[in-house]
Design an enzyme around this catalytic site. Structure first.
Site, PDB file in Angstrom:
ATOM      1  NE  ARG A   1     -11.285 -13.409   3.189  1.00  7.41           N
ATOM      2  CZ  ARG A   1     -12.373 -13.130   4.010  1.00  7.41           C
ATOM      3  NH1 ARG A   1     -13.114 -12.035   3.414  1.00  7.41           N
ATOM      4  NH2 ARG A   1     -12.933 -13.774   4.589  1.00  7.41           N
TER       5      ARG A   1
ATOM      6  CG  ASP B   1      -4.038   2.343 -15.932  1.00  5.25           C
ATOM      7  OD1 ASP B   1      -3.263   2.514 -15.483  1.00  5.25           O
ATOM      8  OD2 ASP B   1      -4.255   0.962 -16.258  1.00  5.25           O
TER       9      ASP B   1
ATOM     10  CE  LYS C   1       2.393  -3.844 -15.339  1.00  6.87           C
ATOM     11  NZ  LYS C   1       2.807  -5.082 -15.922  1.00  6.87           N
TER      12      LYS C   1
END
Ligand SMILES: Cc1ncc(COP(=O)(O)O)c(C=O)c1O
Length: 388
Positions: free
Chosen positions: A51, A178, A203
């Protein structure tokens, strides 16, 4: 791998990653969730559990950190939303944040709902208006974080990153950007003064429409960055190793794809400007775009792969109906949400964003892929002309 290599070289060779055990040119996929403890109770190889960390994930992070000149490094997350929301989770209830009014709709919805539930005070502002941004940041109650999206979905609003960094820092706040629609080909937010850059790696970074992933890259390895590392670890927001493997593979061709996509997007934007069924084209590369002057200074190697068009009313009498009908008639463009893949996508954006969106109802968002630009134009031209 030396730090002064061109980013194209770093990406193509995955920052030099190989399989040390066999000499394999492509590193193996590390799927293990746990690791052997040394007999003397240490974990000298640096890994203990899947993790917090994983060697395959770190390969993607090395490439991404180098592409963003991120001295603190990069952290990949299970999605763009997981990466972006970690920034806000790193703050404390009662903190104030100032964010772009024009931004990815699901992020705006999260800020309006979850972030306020968490106790953050969120101010939405047109961050392309620096006076408005300064006033919002300096309003009573210290601002901890300024979060901008540039170019901002789906109007491709341009915010001046260097100026926003100055405004944020003067008020003691951090600036996070962003940069999904810009990508590292066109903008280097950390070099311009931002503290953190975020990407939906879903993307153009991965670019093949087969991975959901996010990344944060940090300028300074400070307490805030340590908190982000801890949040990813404790919230279990790490990317799966197979997705990380695919992301590193996608990154190898990132620059080729991104250059082609930006070139085609610019060409389409120019041709669509003259189209009788197009009321306006929103693309930061066009001199008519309100953010063009800043984009021309801030963006390199072109203006990105995203543009939007507003459709003139047809026989049905509304731009909205014409936009929806145009999207229904294309044969080559794919009618779907998302962006940055090899295949071009078209979307009536207001349909997905809901009633409080700043997105005009006659707007079609176009994500330009790597197909032939003439083929893309012809298909869209025919659909626009035939639309009711
Ligand atoms: C600009 C931008 N930021 C963030 C996101 C969220 O990324 P993800 O879908 O990987 O959570 C998206 C997704 O479309 C986006 O377009």
């Amino acid at each position: 791998m030396a730090r002064n290599l061109a980013p194209e070289t770093i990406a193509a060779q995955a920052a030099g990653a190989m399989d040390e055990a066999t000499g394999g040119i492509v590193p193996p996929l590390h799927v293990t969730t746990t690791f052997l403890r040394d007999p003397d109770n240490q974990y000298r190889k640096g890994y203990s559990y899947g993790r917090p960390d994983n060697a395959t994930i770190q390969e993607a992070e090395r490439v991404l950190a180098m592409l963003e000149s991120a001295d603190a490094g990069a952290l990949v997350f299970a999605s763009g939303m997981a990466a972006a929301t970690a920034l806000f989770r790193a703050l404390s209830p009662g903190d104030r944040v100032v964010v772009s009014r024009v931004m990815y709709w699901a992020m705006r919805a999260w800020l309006l709902d979850e972030a306020t539930r968490w106790g953050l005070h969120v101010t939405f502002v047109d961050t392309d208006d620096l006076d408005a941004l300064r006033a919002a940041v300096q309003a009573p109650g210290p601002t901890r974080l300024v979060y901008i999206e540039t170019p901002g979905n789906p109007l491709w609003t341009i915010t001046d990153i260097a100026a926003a960094a100055e405004i944020a820092h003067a008020a003691g706040a951090r600036l996070a950007v962003d940069s999904t629609a810009a990508s590292p080909l066109h903008t280097q937010p950390l070099t311009l003064g931002a503290d953190i850059v975020m990407h939906a790696a879903t993307k153009i970074l991965n670019g093949h429409t087969d991975v959901v992933a996010g990344v944060l890259a940090g300028r300074i390895n400070d307490d805030f960055w340590a908190r982000l590392v801890q949040i990813r670890r404790s919230n279990g927001a790490i990317l799966g190793p197979f997705e990380a493997y695919l992301l590193t593979r996608g990154l190898r061709t990132f620059f080729l794809r991104a250059r082609q996509q930006a070139e085609s997007a610019h060409l389409l934007a120019e041709r669509l400007t003259m189209h009788p069924r197009v009321a306006s084209v929103l693309y930061p590369g066009l001199p008519t775009h309100p953010g063009h002057a800043i984009a021309a200074r801030q963006m390199t190697n072109g203006f990105g792969y995203m543009l939007s068009i507003r459709v003139t009313p047809g026989k049905a009498g509304s731009g909205q109906a014409s936009a929806i009908d145009t999207a229904a008639r294309v044969r080559l463009w794919t009618r779907a949400t998302s962006l940055g893949g090899c295949e071009s996508l078209i979307e009536h954006r207001a349909s997905i964003e809901g009633p409080d969106t700043p997105c005009p109802i006659d707007l079609l968002r176009l994500s330009v892929g790597i197909e032939d630009a003439d083929d893309l134009f012809t298909d869209l031209d025919e659909a626009l002309r035939a639309a009711d």
